[in-house]
Design an enzyme around this catalytic site. Structure first.
Site: not given
Length: 428
Positions: A219, A223, A247-248, A291
């Site tokens: 922040h 972004s 959108k998220d 894994e």
């Protein structure tokens, strides 16, 4: 970054005004993910993966807390306690499968998130600290995932712990001491289970704390965006809410759908068959593998087969850790002033080769160690390090990037007008 055009939080209700004065949590949320936080208007769906990683971590913490209420960290009953959770605890099968498959989904989301950072240059100034904290989060995740893989106390859990901790003994002088300290003895047993269980429970909360720092660091500069061009005014941004919350939400819906398909229709797809057999120190599995999300690093570990000054085992350990620690230096290894690979054609080609190289390393990590597989792993490991230490610095200094758009708005309008950003820039 200060946005003078950002909306400021002004509570209307008396209760909210009182709360804002005494404990300004609503203001904090508003400025972090609300209309008070402007973001570039051209973010694509690759910017969803930060939120998806947070959702995946939340799933892991919630299911992990409940599972910890029923798990017994004792070598004699650990495997049986997992079976008891599956059969006797209400919705225990759901919690266990959600936690096990949630780890894979979490790592998958984070790998895509890292890939987006590499492609769009999210590690470049002024966001170096965001990237460095992200690498710390990745290391914490890997440590948490490894310790969690040991807890079911199946064959692969036991022997995976035996093999991986055994590599620490390659460190001169203090190696064997470190290994005994990690295990609490000379082989995985109750002490190791208790250590791994306590750390596996603790580290997700540490990870959550570093994620808060990660978001805080983001922040400050704001972004990034697909063009890599800095925000130049209010016309280049939109409020985070409602544009990117919506959108998220779409991205989160797709994530949960894929997660549900894996969870309900193929919950054992990513598990190793040997790990559904109780640990037996007297019976070594034919082929020990970690894994899937550890396979590329395991391939690098196995690629050193001959002693050269130092023992091969030590070279493998150094290379495995070095392959991750190398990411810390990425902001300074890539000196190109252009952030986005959309405008760096040479870098984009080598980044694609790196992606293919990682898939090869993943295959080698899970394959039986035949001579041609070992050779393939050695070549792929050499290319991995060459990409960051040799190719990337050279490309950054020699490539001829495409022209950048003058602003984010110009790039967006050019895209919707059917023109490429470089054509729009030339036309203006």
């Amino acid at each position: 970054m200060s946005f003078p055009w950002a909306k400021h939080y002004e509570p209307k209700q008396p209760l909210m005004r009182w709360l804002d004065e005494k404990l300004p949590v609503p203001r904090l949320v508003y400025n972090a993910v609300g209309a008070g936080y402007p973001v570039p208007r051209n973010l694509n769906y690759f910017w969803n993966f930060g939120v998806l990683a947070g959702a995946a971590l939340s799933i892991q913490i919630i299911t992990g807390i409940v599972l910890a209420m029923h798990y017994a960290a004792n070598g004699g009953v650990a495997f049986g306690s997992i079976e008891s959770i599956m059969r006797d605890v209400n919705a225990g099968w759901f919690l266990r499968y959600a936690h096990a498959n949630g780890a894979s989904m979490f790592l998958l989301v984070v790998y895509i998130h890292i890939g987006r950072g590499l492609y769009y240059g999210s590690y470049k100034a002024p966001r170096e600290m965001v990237w460095l904290l992200g690498v710390v989060i990745f290391l914490l995740m890997m440590a948490t995932a490894f310790m969690g893989y040991v807890l079911p106390w199946g064959q692969m859990s036991f022997w995976g712990a035996q093999v991986i901790t055994g590599f620490f003994s390659a460190i001169p002088v203090v190696g064997e001491t470190i290994r005994i300290w990690l295990l609490g003895g000379f082989a995985p047993d109750n002490a190791a289970l208790n250590r791994f269980f306590s750390l596996h429970y603790l580290l997700p909360f540490v990870t959550a704390g570093v994620i808060i720092l990660h978001i805080w660091a983001l922040h400050i500069p704001g972004s990034g965006n697909p063009t890599g061009v800095d925000v130049k005014g209010e016309q280049d941004t939109v409020p985070f809410h409602p544009y990117y919350t919506a959108k998220d939400a779409v991205g989160l819906g797709v994530f949960l759908l894929v997660f549900a398909l894996l969870l309900f229709f193929s919950p054992n797809l990513l598990g190793h068959p040997d790990n559904y057999v109780e640990a037996n120190p007297l019976s070594t599995p034919a082929h020990i593998v970690p894994e899937w999300y550890f396979l590329p690093f395991y391939a690098i570990l196995k690629s050193f087969t001959a002693d050269f000054i130092l023992p091969a085992k030590l070279w493998g350990v150094l290379a495995m850790f070095g392959s991750i620690l190398l990411l810390f230096f990425l902001p300074w290894l890539d000196s190109s002033p252009i952030r986005s690979a959309n405008f760096r054609p040479a870098y984009r080609k080598f980044l694609l080769i790196l992606l293919l190289d990682l898939f090869v390393l993943g295959y080698v990590g899970g394959a039986e160690p035949r001579p041609w597989v070992i050779l393939m792993g050695q070549i792929a490991s050499a290319y991995y390090f060459a990409h960051f230490l040799i190719i990337l610095p050279i490309v950054a200094r020699t490539e001829r990037p495409r022209p950048l758009p003058n602003s984010i708005t110009e790039a967006v309008l050019a895209k919707h007008a059917g023109l490429g950003p470089h054509k729009s820039a030339m036309a203006s």
